[in-house]
Design a protein around this motif. Sequence first.
Motif, PDB file in Angstrom:
ATOM      1  N   ARG A  58       0.837  -1.068  -0.033  1.00  0.00           N
ATOM      2  CA  ARG A  58      -0.070   0.002  -0.016  1.00  0.00           C
ATOM      3  C   ARG A  58       0.954   1.100  -0.167  1.00  0.00           C
ATOM      4  O   ARG A  58       1.115   1.697   1.001  1.00  0.00           O
ATOM      5  N   PRO A  59       1.318   1.828  -1.005  1.00  0.00           N
ATOM      6  CA  PRO A  59       2.111   3.010  -1.114  1.00  0.00           C
ATOM      7  C   PRO A  59       1.290   4.292  -0.374  1.00  0.00           C
ATOM      8  O   PRO A  59       0.192   4.390  -0.774  1.00  0.00           O
ATOM      9  N   LEU A  60       2.294   4.815   0.276  1.00  0.00           N
ATOM     10  CA  LEU A  60       1.779   5.968   0.925  1.00  0.00           C
ATOM     11  C   LEU A  60       1.556   7.076   0.164  1.00  0.00           C
ATOM     12  O   LEU A  60       1.091   8.047   0.255  1.00  0.00           O
ATOM     13  N   GLY A  61       2.238   6.927  -0.971  1.00  0.00           N
ATOM     14  CA  GLY A  61       1.995   8.148  -2.150  1.00  0.00           C
ATOM     15  C   GLY A  61       3.089   9.055  -2.258  1.00  0.00           C
ATOM     16  O   GLY A  61       3.712   9.288  -1.224  1.00  0.00           O
ATOM     17  N   ALA A  62       3.203   9.755  -3.343  1.00  0.00           N
ATOM     18  CA  ALA A  62       4.181  10.624  -3.513  1.00  0.00           C
ATOM     19  C   ALA A  62       3.966  11.875  -2.669  1.00  0.00           C
ATOM     20  O   ALA A  62       5.036  12.731  -2.352  1.00  0.00           O
ATOM     21  N   GLN A  63       2.720  12.331  -2.470  1.00  0.00           N
ATOM     22  CA  GLN A  63       2.338  13.498  -1.863  1.00  0.00           C
ATOM     23  C   GLN A  63       2.807  13.438  -0.496  1.00  0.00           C
ATOM     24  O   GLN A  63       3.074  14.380   0.255  1.00  0.00           O
ATOM     25  N   ALA A  64       2.758  12.135   0.228  1.00  0.00           N
ATOM     26  CA  ALA A  64       3.074  11.943   1.513  1.00  0.00           C
ATOM     27  C   ALA A  64       4.628  12.308   1.715  1.00  0.00           C
ATOM     28  O   ALA A  64       5.137  12.806   2.714  1.00  0.00           O
ATOM     29  N   ALA A  65       5.387  11.852   0.434  1.00  0.00           N
ATOM     30  CA  ALA A  65       6.750  12.061   0.492  1.00  0.00           C
ATOM     31  C   ALA A  65       6.945  13.664   0.400  1.00  0.00           C
ATOM     32  O   ALA A  65       8.053  14.101   1.103  1.00  0.00           O
TER      33      ALA A  65
END
Lengths: 186, 395
Positions: free
Chosen positions: B26-33
């Motif tokens: 479950r990728p946390l997402g690029a925006q989380a990065a």
Amino acid sequence: MNGEVGDVRPAVSGWAPARLERATDTVGFEEFYAASFRGLATQLYVYTGDLDLAHDLVQEAFCRALSRWSKLVEYDDPTAWVRRVAFNLANSRWRRAKTAVQYLLKQRVEHVEGPSPDRVTAVAALAKLPDAQRRAVVLHYLGDLSVADIATQEGVAIGTVKSWLHRGRAALATHIGAEVKEGNDV
Amino acid sequence: MSEFERDDLVGAVLTDVSREVSGHIRPLGAQAAVRTVRRRRRQRTVAGGVLAAALIIAPLTGLALANNGPNPSPTVGTGTSTSPSMVDVPPQGSPGPSGPPASSDAPAIPASELRNGTLPIAAWPTYPSTPTRCETGQVKFTDGKAGSDEYLWMEGQPLQVDIDGDGGKESVVHLYCRMAQTGYSRVVVFDRTADGGIRNVGTVLTTVWAKDDGKEPAKIWEIQVTDNGQIRIDVGDYEVCCGGDPNLSQHQWRTYGWNGTGFVQIGGPWTFPPNLNRVELSPTAGELTMVRQPDGQWRGTLRVTVRNAGQLRANPILYVRLPAGIMTASLDCALLNGPAQCSLPAVEAGASTTVDLVLTTTANPAGQAEIRVYDNVARDSKEDNNTVTVTVKAS
């Protein structure tokens, strides 16, 4: 004379704040993340045996990639950089200690629904490998890295990688074979 | 089992494991990065000391800070350079011993830094007769004031709001640029730059000065920010100067938001209703005949009537421009670089007052006299009837 009177137009419907354009150039980062995260997280899971930790490690590696994205985006293979960071994080001194403990603990915990017996067997077998051998096996079989690439990433001679892979394969075959044999005996 | 058989076995097993596990990633997402990196930059800049102390107690969920060094080879920091949380979204599983991960609403630029920092200030509006003396460009503030002559300063304390919904907070600052006895008010938003500096995100609102179109705000009463990133400003239709009652200005709450390229009004009224707290002055004047006196001077009386059709008591001032050489002998008038400026008694709403201005001259008095009336403090609701012209005759 207080009060909101005068030319009162309807409020802008559905208004939502737009994102600020940051100085950080993130063009292409989202696509890169989407294309690479799953594969890297899988590799880190197989290496650490901890799905949560794998998520964290890869996410952290992507954060670091973003911090230097303007340079990284020019690399031939940015994924290699992120993978190396993720593995380095897993191997860092304090992280290694935590990983070793958690690795064993996690084997008794189901992190995802319905792990198959084969997966349990494989992960348990991988857990018995020394770190270097396990890393080499994961990078070779899941990361599709050549022996030479693994040697470069690990900073060791090609012969060393070959040795790790040889011993790792032998140990895994033994462990998996034993598990299978035990299963068949029951 | 041969090496090739082992290779096939291990490859097949790991491929199966990979295929099965992949569905649970479950990728946390690029925006989380993006949020994490942004938060860390802020923390490094504004709270480095505090952070360093916290890092020593590295929670189990923490990892090393981002490596921004010039070495392209990725490295990993030691335990003393870890952050309290690797990512700024809740981790899968229970939080570590240090509690939940750091909130995404990372601290904005501290008020003290804004009030004593160098801020990029956009140009101020130009006004033909009164050039602004307020600084623009990179302006150094000390205790909220810019420059030694203090034409530019901050009103109140900066507010913090997440204008773009990314979890980080920007700073909303109310600037005041003095022009004569009033000035421009401006609401501007500042944010961190990638290298820890301060950048001007944009101007939310700049008030008008010496202008009264019933639309553009001329005064800022109060600023509020909302949880959804909006900036609410209580604006007034004019700024009362010179000791007048500030409440002569109206109030309106107008709401502004960030649309990706600038701040736009997204709610509240766009114009002001007629302000009843105004005077409506108009002068009338009789003929002015200057009569030659035995001593050779010319003398005459100008009768001026000022009517206040507004709904507010007026304190009129007459501004009388006379032909060259004519002077007024009235006690309530003062010469002002040639023209006379005369204070009149207060005129109630709907009432009138009449004054006689005694004028003298030694030269030929022929010409035109211009009489303009205005209120000392209050705005005039109709400014096109405040002037009357009189022909000066000699006899």
